[in-house]
Design an enzyme around this catalytic site. Structure first.
Site, short mmCIF file in Angstrom:
data_model
loop_
_atom_site.label_atom_id
_atom_site.label_comp_id
_atom_site.label_asym_id
_atom_site.label_seq_id
_atom_site.Cartn_x
_atom_site.Cartn_y
_atom_site.Cartn_z
N ARG A 179 11.99 -5.79 4.98
CA ARG A 179 11.71 -4.36 4.71
C ARG A 179 12.63 -3.43 5.49
O ARG A 179 12.89 -3.61 6.67
CB ARG A 179 10.25 -4.05 5.08
CG ARG A 179 9.93 -2.56 4.98
CD ARG A 179 8.48 -2.30 4.96
NE ARG A 179 7.81 -2.66 6.19
CZ ARG A 179 6.53 -2.42 6.41
NH1 ARG A 179 5.80 -1.85 5.48
NH2 ARG A 179 5.97 -2.78 7.54
N ARG B 105 -9.62 0.82 8.66
CA ARG B 105 -9.22 -0.55 8.99
C ARG B 105 -10.30 -1.29 9.74
O ARG B 105 -10.10 -2.46 10.10
CB ARG B 105 -7.98 -0.49 9.88
CG ARG B 105 -6.68 -0.59 9.11
CD ARG B 105 -5.60 -0.38 10.12
NE ARG B 105 -4.44 -1.17 9.91
CZ ARG B 105 -3.34 -0.69 9.33
NH1 ARG B 105 -3.31 0.51 8.84
NH2 ARG B 105 -2.29 -1.45 9.23
N ARG C 4 -0.32 -8.87 13.66
CA ARG C 4 -0.88 -7.88 12.71
C ARG C 4 -1.72 -8.58 11.65
O ARG C 4 -2.77 -8.07 11.24
CB ARG C 4 0.24 -7.07 12.06
CG ARG C 4 0.83 -6.00 12.98
CD ARG C 4 2.16 -5.49 12.49
NE ARG C 4 2.10 -4.83 11.21
CZ ARG C 4 3.15 -4.71 10.38
NH1 ARG C 4 4.33 -5.20 10.72
NH2 ARG C 4 3.01 -4.08 9.24
N LYS D 83 0.84 -1.22 0.00
CA LYS D 83 0.00 0.00 0.00
C LYS D 83 0.86 1.25 0.00
O LYS D 83 0.66 2.17 -0.78
CB LYS D 83 -0.93 0.01 1.24
CG LYS D 83 -1.83 -1.19 1.35
CD LYS D 83 -2.74 -1.12 2.57
CE LYS D 83 -2.04 -1.13 3.91
NZ LYS D 83 -1.28 -2.38 4.19
N ARG E 264 11.29 -1.55 11.11
CA ARG E 264 10.24 -1.24 12.09
C ARG E 264 10.18 -2.29 13.19
O ARG E 264 10.31 -3.47 12.91
CB ARG E 264 8.87 -1.18 11.36
CG ARG E 264 8.56 0.19 10.85
CD ARG E 264 7.37 0.24 9.92
NE ARG E 264 6.17 -0.48 10.33
CZ ARG E 264 5.04 -0.47 9.63
NH1 ARG E 264 4.97 0.23 8.51
NH2 ARG E 264 4.00 -1.14 10.04
P1 AP5 Z 1 4.90 -1.63 1.85
O1 AP5 Z 1 4.56 -0.78 0.67
O2 AP5 Z 1 5.65 -0.99 2.97
O3 AP5 Z 1 3.57 -2.38 2.38
P2 AP5 Z 1 2.31 -1.83 3.16
O4 AP5 Z 1 1.10 -2.49 2.59
O5 AP5 Z 1 2.32 -0.34 3.21
O6 AP5 Z 1 2.62 -2.50 4.57
P3 AP5 Z 1 2.61 -1.90 6.06
O7 AP5 Z 1 3.27 -2.97 6.91
O8 AP5 Z 1 3.19 -0.54 6.14
O9 AP5 Z 1 1.12 -1.88 6.33
P4 AP5 Z 1 0.43 -1.90 7.66
O10 AP5 Z 1 -0.93 -1.67 7.16
O11 AP5 Z 1 0.59 -3.08 8.52
O12 AP5 Z 1 1.20 -0.76 8.51
P5 AP5 Z 1 0.79 0.71 8.92
O13 AP5 Z 1 2.01 1.52 8.95
O14 AP5 Z 1 -0.37 1.19 8.13
O15 AP5 Z 1 5.71 -2.91 1.32
C1 AP5 Z 1 6.18 -3.90 2.22
C2 AP5 Z 1 7.53 -4.45 1.71
O16 AP5 Z 1 7.31 -5.12 0.46
C3 AP5 Z 1 8.60 -3.37 1.43
O17 AP5 Z 1 9.84 -3.89 1.76
C4 AP5 Z 1 8.49 -3.14 -0.09
O18 AP5 Z 1 9.73 -2.70 -0.64
C5 AP5 Z 1 8.11 -4.54 -0.58
N1 AP5 Z 1 7.26 -4.52 -1.79
C6 AP5 Z 1 6.29 -3.62 -2.12
N2 AP5 Z 1 5.73 -3.94 -3.30
C7 AP5 Z 1 6.36 -5.08 -3.72
C8 AP5 Z 1 6.23 -5.91 -4.89
N3 AP5 Z 1 5.33 -5.63 -5.85
N4 AP5 Z 1 7.01 -7.00 -4.98
C9 AP5 Z 1 7.93 -7.31 -4.01
N5 AP5 Z 1 8.12 -6.56 -2.90
C10 AP5 Z 1 7.33 -5.46 -2.76
O19 AP5 Z 1 0.25 0.46 10.40
C11 AP5 Z 1 1.10 0.14 11.47
C12 AP5 Z 1 0.31 0.12 12.76
O20 AP5 Z 1 -0.27 1.42 13.02
C13 AP5 Z 1 -0.90 -0.84 12.79
O21 AP5 Z 1 -0.50 -2.15 13.14
C14 AP5 Z 1 -1.76 -0.18 13.85
O22 AP5 Z 1 -1.28 -0.46 15.15
C15 AP5 Z 1 -1.56 1.31 13.59
N6 AP5 Z 1 -2.56 1.84 12.64
C16 AP5 Z 1 -2.30 2.39 11.41
N7 AP5 Z 1 -3.45 2.76 10.83
C17 AP5 Z 1 -4.44 2.42 11.67
C18 AP5 Z 1 -5.85 2.53 11.60
N8 AP5 Z 1 -6.48 3.02 10.52
N9 AP5 Z 1 -6.57 2.10 12.67
C19 AP5 Z 1 -5.97 1.61 13.77
N10 AP5 Z 1 -4.64 1.46 13.90
C20 AP5 Z 1 -3.88 1.86 12.84
#
Ligand code: AP5
Length: 220
Positions: free
Chosen positions: A127, A88, A171, A13, A160
């Site tokens: 990552r 979410r 997660r 994402k 992270r």
């Molecule tokens: P990346 O693009 O970083 O993936 P992502 O989907 O953004 O994954 P996240 O882990 O950041 O998502 P998340 O939803 O768990 O975390 P968030 O920060 O929102 O890609 C991942 C890896 O794959 C990278 O190394 C990249 O290079 C690689 N990659 C990408 N595309 C690729 C491809 N096509 N092929 C191969 N490799 C590829 O949330 C963190 C925490 O915050 C949550 O757990 C929660 O506690 C809190 N939080 C955030 N938002 C909310 C909410 N709305 N409500 C409640 N709590 C929340």
């Protein structure tokens, strides 16, 4: 245009939202980045969010929704937004719908980036992220030109805390229980488009852009 990028942790994402937002001149709102920024600044919000994030759990809806509503009131959101990591839960989705309706707007499209669980584990395990501009890298698939340094801004790369295997497991559990129901929620609105998130980053981006420029394809 108001677009949601939906998908499991590691689906890509953040990788896609940053570039697609730039290309379509939309604001990019990533709630995870907002919480991490608040932690860096040591604010009360950041400290509260840390309690949940370090366990791999969702930050409570009332905290997340309040932060998001304040953010979308900013002028840079008036031309459109890509929401990355929000909503979410169904409660968050309903709050977003209500807030946009009040502004005479609505969600135009939901891009569901689909990636199998095994691939998610490999991605999150490798990552690295830039501390300054948040650009994600992968040590095998998309390494930086210089180890430990961001290609874009020269910032330091870090892993992270919540990418540790035990927290990733939690997660994913939380994703399937609380966020995956949004796939049905948005399918019912006719706005959800499923995109295969496996393949080269550029190929996935092309599929997302194609889906945003055309009509919404039916879910496979
Ligand atoms: P990346 O693009 O970083 O993936 P992502 O989907 O953004 O994954 P996240 O882990 O950041 O998502 P998340 O939803 O768990 O975390 P968030 O920060 O929102 O890609 C991942 C890896 O794959 C990278 O190394 C990249 O290079 C690689 N990659 C990408 N595309 C690729 C491809 N096509 N092929 C191969 N490799 C590829 O949330 C963190 C925490 O915050 C949550 O757990 C929660 O506690 C809190 N939080 C955030 N938002 C909310 C909410 N709305 N409500 C409640 N709590 C929340």
């Amino acid at each position: 245009m108001y677009v949601i990028f939906l998908g499991a942790p590691g689906a890509g994402k953040g990788t896609q939202a940053a570039e697609v937002a730039k290309e379509l001149k939309l604001a990019h709102i990533a709630t995870g980045d907002m919480f991490r920024e608040a932690q860096k600044k040591g604010t009360a919000l950041g400290m509260k969010a840390r309690e949940y994030m370090e366990k791999g759990q969702l930050v409570p809806d009332e905290i997340t929704v309040a932060m998001l509503l304040e953010r979308i009131a900013a002028p840079d959101c008036s031309a459109g937004v890509i929401f990355d990591g929000f909503p979410r839960t169904v409660t968050q989705a309903e709050a977003l719908d209500k807030a946009l309706t009040k502004q005479g707007k609505a969600i135009d499209r939901v891009i569901y980036i689909k990636v199998a669980e095994e691939e998610l584990l490999t991605r999150l395990g490798g990552r690295w992220i830039c501390r300054q501009c948040q650009t994600p890298y992968h040590e095998v698939v998309s390494p930086p030109k210089v180890k430990g340094k961001c290609d874009k801004c020269g910032g330091e790369l870090y892993q992270r805390d919540d990418d540790k295997p035990a927290t990733v497991k939690e997660r994913l559990k939380v994703y399937f229980a609380q966020t995956a129901p949004l796939i049905d929620y948005y399918t019912k609105t006719g706005k959800l488009a499923e995109v295969n998130g496996v393949g080269a980053v550029e190929a996935v981006r092309k599929a997302i852009l194609g889906s945003l420029k055309k009509g919404t394809p039916a879910r496979k």
